[in-house]
Design a protein around this motif. Structure first.
Motif, short mmCIF file in Angstrom:
data_model
loop_
_atom_site.label_atom_id
_atom_site.label_comp_id
_atom_site.label_asym_id
_atom_site.label_seq_id
_atom_site.Cartn_x
_atom_site.Cartn_y
_atom_site.Cartn_z
N LEU A 30 29.64 44.34 85.13
CA LEU A 30 28.94 45.52 85.66
C LEU A 30 29.33 46.79 84.92
O LEU A 30 28.49 47.67 84.70
N PHE A 31 30.59 46.90 84.52
CA PHE A 31 31.05 48.11 83.85
C PHE A 31 31.14 47.94 82.33
O PHE A 31 31.75 48.76 81.65
N SER A 32 30.52 46.88 81.83
CA SER A 32 30.52 46.66 80.39
C SER A 32 29.52 47.60 79.72
O SER A 32 28.61 48.15 80.36
N ASN A 33 29.67 47.76 78.42
CA ASN A 33 28.74 48.60 77.66
C ASN A 33 27.33 48.03 77.71
O ASN A 33 26.34 48.77 77.73
N PHE A 34 27.23 46.70 77.74
CA PHE A 34 25.92 46.06 77.77
C PHE A 34 25.12 46.46 79.01
O PHE A 34 23.96 46.86 78.92
N ILE A 35 25.75 46.35 80.20
CA ILE A 35 25.05 46.71 81.43
C ILE A 35 24.82 48.22 81.49
O ILE A 35 23.83 48.69 82.05
N GLY A 36 25.74 48.97 80.90
CA GLY A 36 25.56 50.42 80.86
C GLY A 36 24.27 50.82 80.17
O GLY A 36 23.63 51.81 80.53
N GLU A 37 23.88 50.04 79.17
CA GLU A 37 22.65 50.32 78.43
C GLU A 37 21.46 49.49 78.92
O GLU A 37 20.32 49.77 78.56
N ASN A 38 21.73 48.45 79.70
CA ASN A 38 20.67 47.52 80.13
C ASN A 38 20.85 47.13 81.59
O ASN A 38 21.04 45.96 81.93
N TYR A 39 20.79 48.14 82.47
CA TYR A 39 21.03 47.86 83.89
C TYR A 39 19.97 46.92 84.47
O TYR A 39 20.24 46.21 85.45
N SER A 40 18.80 46.86 83.86
CA SER A 40 17.74 45.99 84.37
C SER A 40 18.14 44.52 84.31
O SER A 40 17.55 43.67 85.00
N PHE A 41 19.15 44.20 83.49
CA PHE A 41 19.60 42.81 83.40
C PHE A 41 20.14 42.31 84.74
O PHE A 41 20.05 41.12 85.05
N ILE A 42 20.68 43.21 85.57
CA ILE A 42 21.16 42.82 86.89
C ILE A 42 20.01 42.26 87.72
O ILE A 42 20.17 41.26 88.45
N PHE B 10 17.34 40.76 86.51
CA PHE B 10 17.03 39.45 85.95
C PHE B 10 18.01 38.41 86.46
O PHE B 10 17.62 37.32 86.90
N PHE B 11 19.28 38.74 86.42
CA PHE B 11 20.33 37.82 86.88
C PHE B 11 20.11 37.43 88.33
O PHE B 11 20.10 36.24 88.68
N MET B 12 19.93 38.41 89.19
CA MET B 12 19.74 38.13 90.61
C MET B 12 18.45 37.36 90.87
O MET B 12 18.39 36.50 91.75
N SER B 13 17.41 37.63 90.07
CA SER B 13 16.14 36.93 90.23
C SER B 13 16.29 35.44 89.93
O SER B 13 15.75 34.59 90.64
N ILE B 14 17.03 35.13 88.86
CA ILE B 14 17.27 33.72 88.52
C ILE B 14 18.02 33.01 89.63
O ILE B 14 17.69 31.88 90.02
N VAL B 15 19.04 33.67 90.17
CA VAL B 15 19.82 33.08 91.26
C VAL B 15 18.93 32.80 92.47
O VAL B 15 18.96 31.71 93.05
N VAL B 16 18.09 33.78 92.82
CA VAL B 16 17.25 33.65 94.01
C VAL B 16 16.17 32.58 93.83
O VAL B 16 15.98 31.72 94.70
N ILE B 17 15.45 32.59 92.69
CA ILE B 17 14.36 31.63 92.52
C ILE B 17 14.89 30.21 92.35
O ILE B 17 14.23 29.25 92.77
#
Length: 276
Positions: free
Chosen positions: A137-149, A151-158
């Motif tokens: 969550l506090f990585s540089n990647f998520i800092g620039e691409n918060y929308s990935f969260i 995507f991640f949650m969507s995969i878990v749910v579906i």
């Protein structure tokens, strides 16, 4: 229309299914609201969830009443959050160092406070997952691409939803009947198919080619299913049906977040291969 009528009746006119559906909608709505509110609220929420999830685990330990230290052990997750918040501007490698040192210390703590090997391993596995999620969550990647969260949650749910709904309607062989007697091959495949479709049509690929991103989605879906199987093995081992009754139709926190807990490890590793 007859087909859809049959599906609707099968879904909503059976009490167990309707309760599970309504609970799922409420949980999903809350999750989306928290994610939308931003990184800080999501981080605090996951920290609180880790405390109650670990408390739920320790309550299942038959020897839990004999070790008073165990009652305080779940609050170790708060210590990790405090380390992360020492300086939010620190690099992700610093957060990783915090986490690794924290887990090593925790291994020694759990060795002396939890008598059962099964519960020691389970405790470290769950807390490690929550800690790694904070690092992601506090990585540089998520800092620039918060929308990935999302995507991640969507995969878990579906994946979880398809495993239940598709398996319920199509049925078929039960490849892990001795571990998870209600899960069918069609449910597992349904989760993978939906993960492929979601990955293909997701508008952002985070620096990956479409084919690689789809493969990533499939691997993530598989990790969710593995998490579900691991929890089933755990419950079979200690001879219980659900780890709790907090969520009507779903069970406890471990029942609800088993797929998430397992998939975080894959997310953590694969996030190094993605960029903006």
């Amino acid at each position: 229309s007859k087909v859809w009528s049959s599906i609707i009746k099968k879904l909503f006119f059976k009490s167990e299914v309707s309760v599970r559906f309504l609970t799922g909608i409420i949980l999903l709505s809350c999750a989306l609201l928290i994610i939308y509110s931003g990184k800080l609220l999501l981080s605090v929420t996951m920290g609180i969830l880790s405390i109650f999830t670990l408390r739920e685990l320790l309550k299942l330990d038959p020897s839990g009443e004999k070790a008073g230290v165990q009652a305080m052990l779940p609050f170790a997750s708060v210590a990790h959050l405090l380390l992360i918040y020492i300086d939010l501007n620190e690099t992700s490698s610093t957060h990783i160092s915090y986490t690794l040192a924290f887990i090593i210390a925790l291994i020694f703590i759990t060795y002396f406070t939890i008598s059962s090997t099964l519960f020691r391993i389970s405790y470290i596995y769950i807390l490690f997952s929550f800690c790694l999620f904070q690092c992601v969550l506090f990585s540089n990647f998520i800092g620039e691409n918060y929308s990935f969260i999302y995507f991640f949650m969507s995969i878990v749910v579906i994946t979880d939803t398809a495993g239940y709904v598709v398996g319920k309607f199509l049925g078929g062989p039960k490849p892990f009947k001795s571990i998870s007697p209600k899960k069918t091959a069609s449910g597992y495949l349904g989760g993978i198919v939906l993960a492929i479709l979601l990955s293909h049509y997701w508008p952002v690929k985070y620096g990956l080619q479409n084919e690689i991103f789809i493969l990533f989605g499939v691997l993530l879906s598989l990790s969710v299913q593995i998490g579900d199987l691991l929890e089933s093995i755990f419950k079979r081992t200690i001879n219980i049906k659900d780890t709790g009754n907090l969520f009507p139709g779903h069970g406890g926190l471990l029942d609800r977040f088993d797929g998430f807990i397992a998939s975080v490890f894959l997310i953590y590793v694969l996030s190094f291969f993605m960029n903006g």
